[in-house]
Design a protein around this motif. Structure first.
Motif, mmCIF file in Angstrom:
data_model
loop_
_atom_site.group_PDB
_atom_site.id
_atom_site.type_symbol
_atom_site.label_atom_id
_atom_site.label_comp_id
_atom_site.label_asym_id
_atom_site.label_seq_id
_atom_site.Cartn_x
_atom_site.Cartn_y
_atom_site.Cartn_z
ATOM 1 N N ASN A 114 0.819 -1.208 0.000
ATOM 2 C CA ASN A 114 0.000 0.000 0.000
ATOM 3 C C ASN A 114 0.860 1.269 0.000
ATOM 4 O O ASN A 114 1.767 1.414 0.808
ATOM 5 N N ILE A 115 0.520 2.196 -0.902
ATOM 6 C CA ILE A 115 1.336 3.415 -1.035
ATOM 7 C C ILE A 115 1.025 4.419 0.090
ATOM 8 O O ILE A 115 1.878 5.207 0.488
ATOM 9 N N ASN A 116 -0.222 4.365 0.625
ATOM 10 C CA ASN A 116 -0.638 5.400 1.580
ATOM 11 C C ASN A 116 0.179 5.385 2.868
ATOM 12 O O ASN A 116 0.533 6.431 3.391
ATOM 13 N N SER A 117 0.505 4.180 3.341
ATOM 14 C CA SER A 117 1.294 4.136 4.574
ATOM 15 C C SER A 117 2.702 4.659 4.299
ATOM 16 O O SER A 117 3.320 5.301 5.150
ATOM 17 N N GLN A 118 3.188 4.434 3.069
ATOM 18 C CA GLN A 118 4.520 4.973 2.730
ATOM 19 C C GLN A 118 4.462 6.503 2.678
ATOM 20 O O GLN A 118 5.381 7.185 3.146
ATOM 21 N N ILE A 119 3.364 7.031 2.128
ATOM 22 C CA ILE A 119 3.219 8.489 2.057
ATOM 23 C C ILE A 119 3.221 9.078 3.468
ATOM 24 O O ILE A 119 3.909 10.057 3.751
ATOM 25 N N LYS A 120 2.467 8.443 4.352
ATOM 26 C CA LYS A 120 2.387 8.936 5.744
ATOM 27 C C LYS A 120 3.765 8.970 6.387
ATOM 28 O O LYS A 120 4.142 9.939 7.032
ATOM 29 N N ARG A 121 4.508 7.888 6.175
ATOM 30 C CA ARG A 121 5.834 7.831 6.799
ATOM 31 C C ARG A 121 6.766 8.874 6.201
ATOM 32 O O ARG A 121 7.547 9.499 6.903
ATOM 33 N N LEU A 122 6.646 9.089 4.890
ATOM 34 C CA LEU A 122 7.518 10.084 4.252
ATOM 35 C C LEU A 122 7.213 11.488 4.760
ATOM 36 O O LEU A 122 8.105 12.331 4.847
ATOM 37 N N GLN A 123 5.940 11.726 5.092
ATOM 38 C CA GLN A 123 5.563 13.068 5.563
ATOM 39 C C GLN A 123 6.254 13.425 6.873
ATOM 40 O O GLN A 123 6.461 14.588 7.180
ATOM 41 N N ARG A 124 6.632 12.400 7.632
ATOM 42 C CA ARG A 124 7.334 12.675 8.904
ATOM 43 C C ARG A 124 8.757 13.153 8.664
ATOM 44 O O ARG A 124 9.423 13.640 9.551
ATOM 45 N N GLY A 125 9.257 12.938 7.423
ATOM 46 C CA GLY A 125 10.620 13.347 7.077
ATOM 47 C C GLY A 125 11.616 12.221 7.271
ATOM 48 O O GLY A 125 11.426 11.338 8.111
ATOM 49 N N SER A 126 12.670 12.242 6.444
ATOM 50 C CA SER A 126 13.668 11.176 6.526
ATOM 51 C C SER A 126 14.982 11.685 5.936
ATOM 52 O O SER A 126 14.975 12.415 4.944
ATOM 53 N N ASP A 127 16.096 11.300 6.534
ATOM 54 C CA ASP A 127 17.408 11.737 6.015
ATOM 55 C C ASP A 127 17.830 10.888 4.831
ATOM 56 O O ASP A 127 18.473 11.378 3.917
ATOM 57 N N LEU A 128 17.514 9.588 4.915
ATOM 58 C CA LEU A 128 17.903 8.685 3.815
ATOM 59 C C LEU A 128 16.643 8.003 3.284
ATOM 60 O O LEU A 128 15.730 7.692 4.054
ATOM 61 N N VAL B 192 15.630 4.686 0.765
ATOM 62 C CA VAL B 192 15.970 3.538 -0.090
ATOM 63 C C VAL B 192 14.724 3.249 -0.920
ATOM 64 O O VAL B 192 13.643 3.078 -0.362
ATOM 65 N N ALA B 193 14.883 3.202 -2.250
ATOM 66 C CA ALA B 193 13.681 3.089 -3.077
ATOM 67 C C ALA B 193 13.907 2.214 -4.293
ATOM 68 O O ALA B 193 15.013 2.109 -4.811
ATOM 69 N N THR B 194 12.808 1.576 -4.741
ATOM 70 C CA THR B 194 12.837 0.940 -6.058
ATOM 71 C C THR B 194 12.288 1.986 -7.054
ATOM 72 O O THR B 194 11.479 2.842 -6.679
ATOM 73 N N PRO B 195 12.718 1.909 -8.321
ATOM 74 C CA PRO B 195 12.403 2.999 -9.243
ATOM 75 C C PRO B 195 10.906 3.240 -9.471
ATOM 76 O O PRO B 195 10.450 4.387 -9.438
ATOM 77 N N GLY B 196 10.133 2.173 -9.690
ATOM 78 C CA GLY B 196 8.717 2.344 -10.046
ATOM 79 C C GLY B 196 7.940 3.077 -8.969
ATOM 80 O O GLY B 196 7.239 4.058 -9.233
ATOM 81 N N ARG B 197 8.045 2.631 -7.733
ATOM 82 C CA ARG B 197 7.294 3.247 -6.641
ATOM 83 C C ARG B 197 7.774 4.681 -6.388
ATOM 84 O O ARG B 197 6.978 5.572 -6.122
ATOM 85 N N LEU B 198 9.075 4.911 -6.509
ATOM 86 C CA LEU B 198 9.581 6.268 -6.296
ATOM 87 C C LEU B 198 8.983 7.212 -7.347
ATOM 88 O O LEU B 198 8.558 8.326 -7.020
ATOM 89 N N LEU B 199 8.911 6.750 -8.594
ATOM 90 C CA LEU B 199 8.325 7.604 -9.634
ATOM 91 C C LEU B 199 6.855 7.893 -9.339
ATOM 92 O O LEU B 199 6.411 9.038 -9.479
ATOM 93 N N ASP B 200 6.111 6.871 -8.891
ATOM 94 C CA ASP B 200 4.698 7.091 -8.512
ATOM 95 C C ASP B 200 4.605 8.217 -7.493
ATOM 96 O O ASP B 200 3.789 9.115 -7.605
ATOM 97 N N LEU B 201 5.455 8.146 -6.476
ATOM 98 C CA LEU B 201 5.426 9.137 -5.397
ATOM 99 C C LEU B 201 5.826 10.524 -5.908
ATOM 100 O O LEU B 201 5.279 11.540 -5.482
ATOM 101 N N LEU B 202 6.785 10.536 -6.844
ATOM 102 C CA LEU B 202 7.211 11.817 -7.407
ATOM 103 C C LEU B 202 6.070 12.428 -8.238
ATOM 104 O O LEU B 202 5.777 13.619 -8.131
ATOM 105 N N TYR B 203 5.417 11.586 -9.050
ATOM 106 C CA TYR B 203 4.307 12.081 -9.871
ATOM 107 C C TYR B 203 3.179 12.611 -8.998
ATOM 108 O O TYR B 203 2.531 13.589 -9.324
#
Ligand code: AMP
Length: 433
Positions: free
Chosen positions: A113-127, A129-140
């Protein structure tokens, strides 16, 4: 050389000590000082050499020595990896190495599920680690920003290319700031890798620890020349007779993985299949069961098994040889990691002789053949092309009527030699718990 000679901060030295590492591996000795100096690096490091710590430790050091940004923390290190399994593994490693540091890390990959990843990213992170497809989804979806990334790592770059991620990599790079440090790790070097390195890296320093395209020399490699139809019995026998407790078996197709796994289970061998059609949950469960020795055999396709790090994995079997010779190096790199001894066995049928020859050409070494398996051995010699001098000149055929094939001149069908080795396969028919 010792870790404390590498200019790493005390919290990192403590983490390394907690992990029980005695001294830096050769790739770590070479690469850590270069990364600390801010250089771009192209590292020809195969799996199992300690390459993850070779980039994670100095990057943590660099982040730690920079002023801490405000909250939510912007992503300053982006690590791109080809598979979910590798993403989880690198993420887990970072958490261990950063245990005594006030730095945060996150990972994003597809299949969950992408939503839990979005929530975690909103808290901020220094590093990140990503696979290309999902990272592009999040960027779009504008759910992640890479504008503050100072350090970009492309891990297992050769596999990225094999998996067709080149366009995704280009798209992601367009979101990165122009000025940044770039690190590229690849187990094998090809023309395409060098081209990609030319695009990404600026005045890179090349570091290579082992002979390229070679497996760690802690891996004992063997070939069992065998008929295709006897492979299943042989593998059951090897597991049963050798009392193996953990073996990673590579097959070519997802269907083949499921089928072999079922057959092994029928032979009483606890087993799970790992391939791209399995849900992420099922993949994680299979991997966890394998790592915890709850099952003996993990039957996997290449993509699913990429990047797996199983401590002291003793046996890897190529049930089918890979179509791409470089994959052989990746596969057997799952054993013999970090100086621990391992065995890599390939069951090779006559139909796969050409693949074996391509592999031996790549690794520049003839692999030991084991013939006394009790099963009929097959020749793995490539059929020689007739030399020009030995071919008879063809007679011109002038209006010669074609000979009709009658029942009596049909070639006799050769009988398949029956396997006299049921006995051996049967040895594995013992449910070992
Ligand atoms: P990698 O090549 O990064 O996948 O690492 C392979 C294995 O080597 C992992 O299990 C690491 O925990 C281990 N490792 C990494 N660095 C060292 C070290 N300096 N000494 C012993 N083991 C290490």
């Amino acid at each position: 050389m010792q870790f404390d000679q590498l200019d790493l901060a005390e919290p990192l030295l403590l983490a390394v000590k907690d992990k029980g590492y005695q001294q830096p591996t050769p790739i770590q000795q070479q690469v850590i000082p270069l990364i600390l100096q801010g250089k771009d690096v192209l590292a020809g490091a195969q799996t199992g050499t300690g390459k993850t710590a070779a980039f994670v430790l100095p990057l943590l050091q660099l982040l730690y020595s920079q002023a801490m940004p405000g909250r939510p923390r912007p992503i300053r290190v982006l690590i791109l990896v080809p598979t979910r399994e590798l993403a989880i593994q690198v993420y887990d490693n970072i958490k261990i190495y950063a245990e005594h540091l006030p730095l945060w890390t996150e990972t994003v990959f597809g299949g969950v599920n992408i939503n839990s990843q979005i929530k975690r990213l909103q808290r901020g992170s220094d590093l990140l680690v990503a696979t290309p497809g999902r990272l592009l989804d999040l960027l779009y979806q504008k759910q992640v920003s890479l504008q503050e990334v100072n350090h970009f790592v492309l891990d297992e770059a050769d596999r990225m290319l094999d998996m067709g991620f080149i366009r995704d990599i280009h798209k992601i790079m367009a979101y990165l700031p122009k000025s940044r440090q770039n690190l590229m790790f690849s187990a094998t070097y090809s023309r395409e890798i060098k081209l990609l390195a030319g695009e990404i890296l600026v005045n890179p320093i090349e570091a290579a620890v082992d002979q390229q395209n070679a497996a760690a020399n802690t891996v004992k490699q063997k070939i069992y020349p065998i008929k295709k139809e006897n492979k299943r019995e042989l593998i059951s026998w090897l597991i049963g007779d050798g009392q193996w407790r953990q073996v990673l078996i590579f097959v070519r197709t997802k269907h083949g993985a499921d089928r072999l796994c079922k057959q092994l289970q029928n032979d009483g061998i606890r087993c799970a299949a790992l391939h791209g059609n399995k849900s992420q949950g099922a993949r994680n469960r299979a991997l966890a069961a394998f790592k915890q020795n709850e099952i003996i055999a993990l039957v996997a396709t290449d993509i699913a098994a990429r990047g797996l790090d199983i401590i002291e994995l003793p046996h890897v079997v190529n049930y089918d040889l890979p179509q791409v010779a470089e994959d052989y190096v990746h596969r057997i790199g799952r054993t013999g990691r970090a100086g621990v001894k391992g065995e890599a066995i390939s069951l090779v049928s006559a139909e796969e002789a050409h693949l074996l020859h391509a592999i031996e050409k790549l690794i520049n070494k003839k692999i030991l053949r084991v013939e006394d398996t009790g099963f009929e051995s097959v020749s793995l010699e490539l059929a020689k092309k007739p030399s020009k001098s030995s071919t008879k000149p063809k007679k011109p055929q002038i209006n010669k009527p074609r000979k009709q094939r009658t029942k009596s001149n049909k070639p006799a069908v050769k009988r398949k030699p029956s396997s006299n080795n049921k006995r051996r396969g049967d040895k594995a028919n013992v449910n070992r718990g």
